[in-house]
Design a protein around this motif. Sequence first.
Motif, PDB file in Angstrom:
ATOM      1  N   HIS A 157       0.837  -1.200   0.000  1.00 27.30           N
ATOM      2  CA  HIS A 157       0.000   0.000   0.000  1.00 27.30           C
ATOM      3  C   HIS A 157       0.876   1.257   0.000  1.00 27.30           C
ATOM      4  N   GLU A 158       1.925   1.262   0.809  1.00 29.93           N
ATOM      5  CA  GLU A 158       2.828   2.416   0.864  1.00 29.93           C
ATOM      6  C   GLU A 158       3.545   2.605  -0.473  1.00 29.93           C
ATOM      7  N   ILE A 159       3.960   1.504  -1.083  1.00 28.99           N
ATOM      8  CA  ILE A 159       4.646   1.573  -2.375  1.00 28.99           C
ATOM      9  C   ILE A 159       3.706   2.135  -3.437  1.00 28.99           C
ATOM     10  N   ARG A 160       2.456   1.653  -3.445  1.00 26.48           N
ATOM     11  CA  ARG A 160       1.478   2.139  -4.426  1.00 26.48           C
ATOM     12  C   ARG A 160       1.210   3.631  -4.263  1.00 26.48           C
ATOM     13  N   GLU A 161       1.127   4.107  -3.027  1.00 29.88           N
ATOM     14  CA  GLU A 161       0.902   5.539  -2.785  1.00 29.88           C
ATOM     15  C   GLU A 161       2.030   6.378  -3.369  1.00 29.88           C
ATOM     16  N   VAL A 162       3.269   5.944  -3.144  1.00 23.92           N
ATOM     17  CA  VAL A 162       4.423   6.683  -3.656  1.00 23.92           C
ATOM     18  C   VAL A 162       4.441   6.667  -5.180  1.00 23.92           C
ATOM     19  N   ILE A 163       4.146   5.518  -5.777  1.00 30.16           N
ATOM     20  CA  ILE A 163       4.120   5.409  -7.236  1.00 30.16           C
ATOM     21  C   ILE A 163       3.071   6.360  -7.811  1.00 30.16           C
ATOM     22  N   ASN A 164       1.891   6.396  -7.228  1.00 32.74           N
ATOM     23  CA  ASN A 164       0.839   7.299  -7.708  1.00 32.74           C
ATOM     24  C   ASN A 164       1.254   8.763  -7.571  1.00 32.74           C
ATOM     25  N   GLU A 165       1.944   9.105  -6.485  1.00 32.43           N
ATOM     26  CA  GLU A 165       2.427  10.476  -6.317  1.00 32.43           C
ATOM     27  C   GLU A 165       3.450  10.817  -7.405  1.00 32.43           C
ATOM     28  N   LEU A 166       4.347   9.874  -7.687  1.00 36.14           N
ATOM     29  CA  LEU A 166       5.345  10.097  -8.736  1.00 36.14           C
ATOM     30  C   LEU A 166       4.677  10.247 -10.102  1.00 36.14           C
ATOM     31  N   LEU A 167       3.669   9.426 -10.365  1.00 41.58           N
ATOM     32  CA  LEU A 167       2.960   9.504 -11.641  1.00 41.58           C
ATOM     33  C   LEU A 167       2.160  10.796 -11.762  1.00 41.58           C
ATOM     34  N   ASP A 168       1.669  11.328 -10.647  1.00 43.99           N
ATOM     35  CA  ASP A 168       0.972  12.612 -10.677  1.00 43.99           C
ATOM     36  C   ASP A 168       1.924  13.736 -11.095  1.00 43.99           C
ATOM     37  N   GLN A 169       3.202  13.618 -10.729  1.00 44.64           N
ATOM     38  CA  GLN A 169       4.192  14.617 -11.114  1.00 44.64           C
ATOM     39  C   GLN A 169       4.508  14.541 -12.605  1.00 44.64           C
ATOM     40  N   ASP A 170       4.718  13.310 -13.111  1.00 43.12           N
ATOM     41  CA  ASP A 170       5.012  13.083 -14.532  1.00 43.12           C
ATOM     42  C   ASP A 170       4.567  11.668 -14.852  1.00 43.12           C
ATOM     43  N   CYS A 171       3.470  11.553 -15.582  1.00 45.25           N
ATOM     44  CA  CYS A 171       2.860  10.241 -15.777  1.00 45.25           C
ATOM     45  C   CYS A 171       3.636   9.326 -16.719  1.00 45.25           C
ATOM     46  N   TRP A 172       4.643   9.828 -17.427  1.00 45.22           N
ATOM     47  CA  TRP A 172       5.413   8.979 -18.342  1.00 45.22           C
ATOM     48  C   TRP A 172       6.854   8.793 -17.901  1.00 45.22           C
ATOM     49  N   GLN A 173       7.166   9.173 -16.682  1.00 40.52           N
ATOM     50  CA  GLN A 173       8.525   8.971 -16.204  1.00 40.52           C
ATOM     51  C   GLN A 173       8.794   7.493 -15.936  1.00 40.52           C
ATOM     52  N   LEU A 174      10.047   7.122 -15.980  1.00 35.74           N
ATOM     53  CA  LEU A 174      10.442   5.756 -15.682  1.00 35.74           C
ATOM     54  C   LEU A 174      10.602   5.630 -14.175  1.00 35.74           C
ATOM     55  N   ILE A 175       9.828   4.748 -13.596  1.00 35.17           N
ATOM     56  CA  ILE A 175       9.879   4.546 -12.148  1.00 35.17           C
ATOM     57  C   ILE A 175      10.563   3.214 -11.887  1.00 35.17           C
ATOM     58  N   VAL A 176      11.593   3.252 -11.072  1.00 33.13           N
ATOM     59  CA  VAL A 176      12.345   2.058 -10.699  1.00 33.13           C
ATOM     60  C   VAL A 176      12.328   1.946  -9.179  1.00 33.13           C
ATOM     61  N   PRO A 177      12.627   0.767  -8.631  1.00 33.79           N
ATOM     62  CA  PRO A 177      12.590   0.599  -7.174  1.00 33.79           C
ATOM     63  C   PRO A 177      13.425   1.630  -6.411  1.00 33.79           C
ATOM     64  N   ALA A 178      14.602   1.967  -6.924  1.00 32.48           N
ATOM     65  CA  ALA A 178      15.439   2.938  -6.218  1.00 32.48           C
ATOM     66  C   ALA A 178      14.754   4.296  -6.096  1.00 32.48           C
ATOM     67  N   LYS A 179      14.008   4.695  -7.142  1.00 30.95           N
ATOM     68  CA  LYS A 179      13.296   5.971  -7.115  1.00 30.95           C
ATOM     69  C   LYS A 179      12.167   5.929  -6.076  1.00 30.95           C
ATOM     70  N   VAL A 180      11.487   4.800  -5.995  1.00 30.35           N
ATOM     71  CA  VAL A 180      10.407   4.637  -5.015  1.00 30.35           C
ATOM     72  C   VAL A 180      10.970   4.704  -3.596  1.00 30.35           C
ATOM     73  N   TYR A 181      12.049   3.980  -3.360  1.00 30.43           N
ATOM     74  CA  TYR A 181      12.659   3.974  -2.031  1.00 30.43           C
ATOM     75  C   TYR A 181      13.194   5.355  -1.669  1.00 30.43           C
ATOM     76  N   HIS A 182      13.788   6.046  -2.633  1.00 30.35           N
ATOM     77  CA  HIS A 182      14.293   7.392  -2.379  1.00 30.35           C
ATOM     78  C   HIS A 182      13.156   8.336  -1.990  1.00 30.35           C
ATOM     79  N   ALA A 183      12.029   8.212  -2.666  1.00 26.75           N
ATOM     80  CA  ALA A 183      10.872   9.059  -2.344  1.00 26.75           C
ATOM     81  C   ALA A 183      10.351   8.773  -0.937  1.00 26.75           C
ATOM     82  N   MET A 184      10.534   7.540  -0.457  1.00 21.37           N
ATOM     83  CA  MET A 184      10.109   7.182   0.901  1.00 21.37           C
ATOM     84  C   MET A 184      11.205   7.442   1.927  1.00 21.37           C
ATOM     85  N   GLU A 185      12.349   7.973   1.446  1.00 21.24           N
ATOM     86  CA  GLU A 185      13.511   8.223   2.291  1.00 21.24           C
ATOM     87  C   GLU A 185      14.001   6.936   2.949  1.00 21.24           C
ATOM     88  N   LYS A 186      14.020   5.878   2.152  1.00 19.04           N
ATOM     89  CA  LYS A 186      14.518   4.564   2.584  1.00 19.04           C
ATOM     90  C   LYS A 186      15.595   4.123   1.610  1.00 19.04           C
TER      91      LYS A 186
END
Length: 103
Positions: A12-41
């Motif tokens: 659920h936490e991962i999905r929330e971060v992904i949706n936030e990233l997609l709201d910023q730019d819906c065609w950006q490439l999202i990788v696990p490192a980007k998700v973890y960085h956004a969660m400050e992990k």
Amino acid sequence: MLVCSCNYITDHEIREVINELLDQDCWQLIVPAKVYHAMEKRGRCCGCFPNVVDIIIQTTEEYHARHHSTDDEIFDFMSRLREFHEENRRADIERRQKSHRAA
């Protein structure tokens, strides 16, 4: 469901971060490192990364379906991402088999 036991991160936490990233730019490439960085992990053992990639793909598909992106755009992007994911998964398996050879 717990996806990363090292950092105690749920799907659920991962999905929330992904949706936030997609709201910023819906065609950006999202990788696990980007998700973890956004969660400050940080990825520690990184055993969860293949599952995170699967969640990224599923969440991205759902996001674009909700926002009425054209089917051609979604299919092209998602098929390229799946191919990339499968190629890397095969490379990981091949690497493991070679490194575990008995002498």
